[in-house]
Design a protein around this motif. Structure first.
Motif, PDB file in Angstrom:
ATOM      1  N   ALA A  69       0.839  -1.199   0.000  1.00 50.97           N
ATOM      2  CA  ALA A  69       0.000   0.000   0.000  1.00 50.97           C
ATOM      3  C   ALA A  69       0.869   1.241   0.000  1.00 50.97           C
ATOM      4  CB  ALA A  69      -0.913  -0.003   1.221  1.00 50.97           C
ATOM      5  N   SER A  70       0.426   2.244  -0.738  1.00 49.05           N
ATOM      6  CA  SER A  70       1.164   3.501  -0.790  1.00 49.05           C
ATOM      7  C   SER A  70       0.208   4.638  -1.116  1.00 49.05           C
ATOM      8  CB  SER A  70       2.278   3.416  -1.837  1.00 49.05           C
ATOM      9  OG  SER A  70       1.722   3.221  -3.126  1.00 49.05           O
TER      10      SER A  70
ATOM     11  N   GLY B 158      -0.380   7.411   0.900  1.00 49.11           N
ATOM     12  CA  GLY B 158      -0.848   8.195   2.034  1.00 49.11           C
ATOM     13  C   GLY B 158      -0.039   9.473   2.196  1.00 49.11           C
TER      14      GLY B 158
ATOM     15  N   LEU C  66      -4.907   6.302  -2.935  1.00 46.10           N
ATOM     16  CA  LEU C  66      -4.077   5.235  -2.405  1.00 46.10           C
ATOM     17  C   LEU C  66      -3.937   4.129  -3.450  1.00 46.10           C
ATOM     18  CD1 LEU C  66      -5.549   4.913   1.204  1.00 46.10           C
ATOM     19  CD2 LEU C  66      -3.804   6.495   0.336  1.00 46.10           C
TER      20      LEU C  66
ATOM     21  N   TRP D  60     -10.110  -2.493   1.005  1.00 48.47           N
ATOM     22  CA  TRP D  60      -9.428  -1.416   1.735  1.00 48.47           C
ATOM     23  C   TRP D  60     -10.062  -1.284   3.119  1.00 48.47           C
ATOM     24  CZ3 TRP D  60      -5.047   1.074   0.686  1.00 48.47           C
ATOM     25  CH2 TRP D  60      -4.586   1.111  -0.642  1.00 48.47           C
TER      26      TRP D  60
ATOM     27  N   TYR E 119      -4.336   3.240   6.579  1.00 42.71           N
ATOM     28  CA  TYR E 119      -5.158   2.553   5.582  1.00 42.71           C
ATOM     29  C   TYR E 119      -4.432   1.303   5.101  1.00 42.71           C
ATOM     30  CZ  TYR E 119      -8.453   6.405   5.412  1.00 42.71           C
ATOM     31  OH  TYR E 119      -9.409   7.342   5.748  1.00 42.71           O
TER      32      TYR E 119
ATOM     33  N   THR F 122      -0.683   2.423   5.066  1.00 43.43           N
ATOM     34  CA  THR F 122      -0.156   3.736   4.704  1.00 43.43           C
ATOM     35  C   THR F 122      -0.934   4.784   5.494  1.00 43.43           C
ATOM     36  OG1 THR F 122       0.363   5.199   2.830  1.00 43.43           O
ATOM     37  CG2 THR F 122      -1.681   3.942   2.665  1.00 43.43           C
TER      38      THR F 122
ATOM     39  N   VAL G 185      -2.700   8.146   6.510  1.00 48.88           N
ATOM     40  CA  VAL G 185      -3.395   9.305   5.959  1.00 48.88           C
ATOM     41  C   VAL G 185      -3.729  10.235   7.121  1.00 48.88           C
ATOM     42  CG1 VAL G 185      -5.502  10.117   4.840  1.00 48.88           C
ATOM     43  CG2 VAL G 185      -4.347   8.064   3.995  1.00 48.88           C
TER      44      VAL G 185
END
Length: 123
Positions: free
Chosen positions: A6-7, A9, A20, A36, A94, A117, A119
């Motif tokens: 995951a990326s 954020g 995302l 998610w 997230y 990630t 947020v």
């Protein structure tokens, strides 16, 4: 080996947007569902949205419908979560996760999880 990365954020002001990404590997992308989730400090993890990669069908939590949109790009084995009109209460870590069984946002149905990630939405 199933892997989810995951990326996307970051820190954003209230009213802003973020997208995302969840890059998947180690399994046949079309055969599974990706979801998610998020976990805010001191709160339980909650499911947000899920997509069936083979046909693009989705299910989204009512409280974020209209602001959060899940989508996937089969050519990149990547699932996205587009978030708009972000609010301070959206601040959380997230996560994306892999579900072999069916459309769901119940976390017990998901087997493999990405690392998360952060947020942060400022007011």
């Amino acid at each position: 080996e199933v892997q989810l990365q995951a990326s996307g954020g970051g820190l954003v002001q209230a009213g802003g947007s973020l997208r995302l990404s969840c890059e998947a590997s180690g399994f046949t992308f079309d055969d599974y569902f990706i979801g998610w989730f998020r976990q805010a400090p001191g709160k339980e993890r909650e499911g947000l949205s899920c997509i069936m990669n083979s046909d693009g069908s989705t299910h989204t939590r009512e409280s974020v419908k209209g602001r959060f949109t899940i989508s996937s790009d089969k050519s990149k084995n990547t699932v996205y979560l587009e978030m708009t009109d972000l609010k301070p209460e959206d601040t959380a870590v997230y996560y994306c996760a892999h579900n072999p069984d069916g459309m769901s946002i119940i976390q017990s149905r998901f087997i493999y999880w990405g690392q998360g990630t952060q947020v942060t939405v400022s007011s």
